[in-house]
Design an enzyme around this catalytic site. Structure first.
Site, short mmCIF file in Angstrom:
data_model
loop_
_atom_site.label_atom_id
_atom_site.label_comp_id
_atom_site.label_asym_id
_atom_site.label_seq_id
_atom_site.Cartn_x
_atom_site.Cartn_y
_atom_site.Cartn_z
N THR A 75 0.85 -1.20 0.00
CA THR A 75 0.00 0.00 0.00
C THR A 75 0.88 1.24 0.00
OG1 THR A 75 -1.62 -1.25 1.26
CG2 THR A 75 -1.94 1.12 1.14
N LYS A 103 -5.30 7.48 21.56
CA LYS A 103 -6.53 8.10 22.05
C LYS A 103 -6.99 9.23 21.12
CE LYS A 103 -7.03 6.24 26.33
NZ LYS A 103 -6.22 5.06 26.15
N ARG A 124 -2.47 5.29 7.18
CA ARG A 124 -2.73 3.95 7.75
C ARG A 124 -2.50 4.04 9.25
NH1 ARG A 124 -0.63 -1.82 5.70
NH2 ARG A 124 -2.32 -1.35 4.25
N HIS A 152 -10.45 -0.80 4.37
CA HIS A 152 -9.27 -0.61 3.52
C HIS A 152 -9.82 -0.35 2.11
CE1 HIS A 152 -5.31 -0.78 2.01
NE2 HIS A 152 -4.88 -1.92 2.51
#
Ligand code: NCD
Length: 325
Positions: A75, A103, A124, A152
């Site tokens: 990718t 977080k 990603r 994805h």
């Protein structure tokens, strides 16, 4: 030069009305059949362009920030190659330490930094929903290159494009997905996209790695025919597409469970003797034992062609999002 570039380059003027310009690509839910046809047509042109002249200046002066918080070979490098083959430049960021981002705290600041320098951000990240968070903060387009076990979308586009290219159609096919259907984001996105075409679905996995309930609900709501199985042998004879996946070790909380299921399926030449003559074996890759190497020479093994298609699809998406197609 005039070599067969006319269809693509006739449209060289900025196209801000293509439905993609300035948009984020977060989920396959954003696509309908017209949008898919547009991107697939463009990907075809990208293939011809690359095969004939290698590269073009479509995105000259544009910059892509390639922000990867998880490992990637295909990718990440296909997005880089896509940008470079269209004349653009890339800021590659592969060495992030993501503990402080889990977080959602510093991801917004990271993307707001990168968008000062880049025109588009590919992200990603290990958390489901992270691409949407990034997109909420960024004013430049964000492309989701995998958000944890979520989606994805660019992989699903190249997967569907591969099915269309290899088998000439999508409608009416029987698509079997094999392996880690629980944690594998590629099968989540592909299942959703196939919902636009009415494919028959065969889900093959160990009990512990079944397709999540949310996806099953969506499949039902679309009225798609689907069945669930433990054994590949039950579906091998009817599959037009055998989509094999890696058991996603990094997503398991229970490593003993991983050890028990990791070698659940291995596709071999013997197994393929029971498969149709005209079918394809796909895999998003990397493989870690699920497809034996001696399957590679079988003409039905489409996974290397599939990954090449990834670059053309990503070229098409970048050109569309940046308004150059
Ligand atoms: C997949 C991913 O990252 O989800 N790889 C890829 O993008 N080609 C599949 C996997 O890692 O197993």
């Amino acid at each position: 030069m005039t070599i067969a570039r006319a269809p693509l380059f006739a449209q060289l003027v900025a196209n801000t009305n293509n439905g993609f310009y300035g948009q984020d690509i977060i989920s396959v839910r954003q696509f309908d059949r017209d949008k898919l046809a547009y991107i697939f047509g463009l990907a075809e042109e990208m293939r011809h362009m690359v095969q004939q002249i290698g590269s073009a200046d479509l995105l000259r002066g544009r910059v892509l920030a390639n922000l990867f918080y998880e490992p990637s070979t295909r990718t990440s490098s296909s997005f880089m190659a896509a940008m470079q083959r269209l004349g653009g430049a890339v800021i590659p960021i592969n060495e992030v330490r993501y503990s402080s981002v889990t977080k959602g705290e510093s991801l917004p600041d990271t993307v707001r930094t990168l968008e000062c320098y880049a025109d588009v951000i590919v992200l990603r990240h290990p958390e489901v929903g992270s691409a949407q968070i990034a997109a909420d903060y960024a004013s430049k387009p964000v492309i989701n290159a995998g958000d944890g076990t979520g989606e994805h979308p660019t992989q699903a586009l190249l997967d569907l494009f591969t099915i269309q290219e290899e088998l000439g159609r999508i409608e009416g096919l029987t698509v079997a997905m094999v392996g880690d259907l629980k944690y594998g984001r590629t099968v989540h996105s592909l299942t959703r996209l196939l919902g636009l075409f009415g494919a028959r679905l065969r889900f093959v996995s160990p009990e512990a790695l079944r397709m999540p309930g949310e996806l099953i609900e969506e499949v039902r709501a679309r009225g798609m025919e689907y069945t669930e199985h433990d054994d590949v042998a039950e579906i091998i004879g009817e599959a037009d597409v055998l989509y094999v996946t890696r058991v996603q070790r990094e997503r398991f909380e229970d490593q003993d469970l991983y050890e028990r299921v990791k070698n659940c399926y291995v596709i071999t030449p013997e197994l393929l003797q029971s498969a149709k003559e005209r079918m394809i074996v796909m895999h998003p890759l990397p493989r870690v034992g699920e497809i034996s190497y001696d399957v590679d020479k079988d003409a039905r093994a489409a996974y290397f062609r599939q990954m090449e298609n990834g670059m053309y699809i990503r070229m098409a998406l970048l050109a569309a999002v940046l308004g150059r197609a």
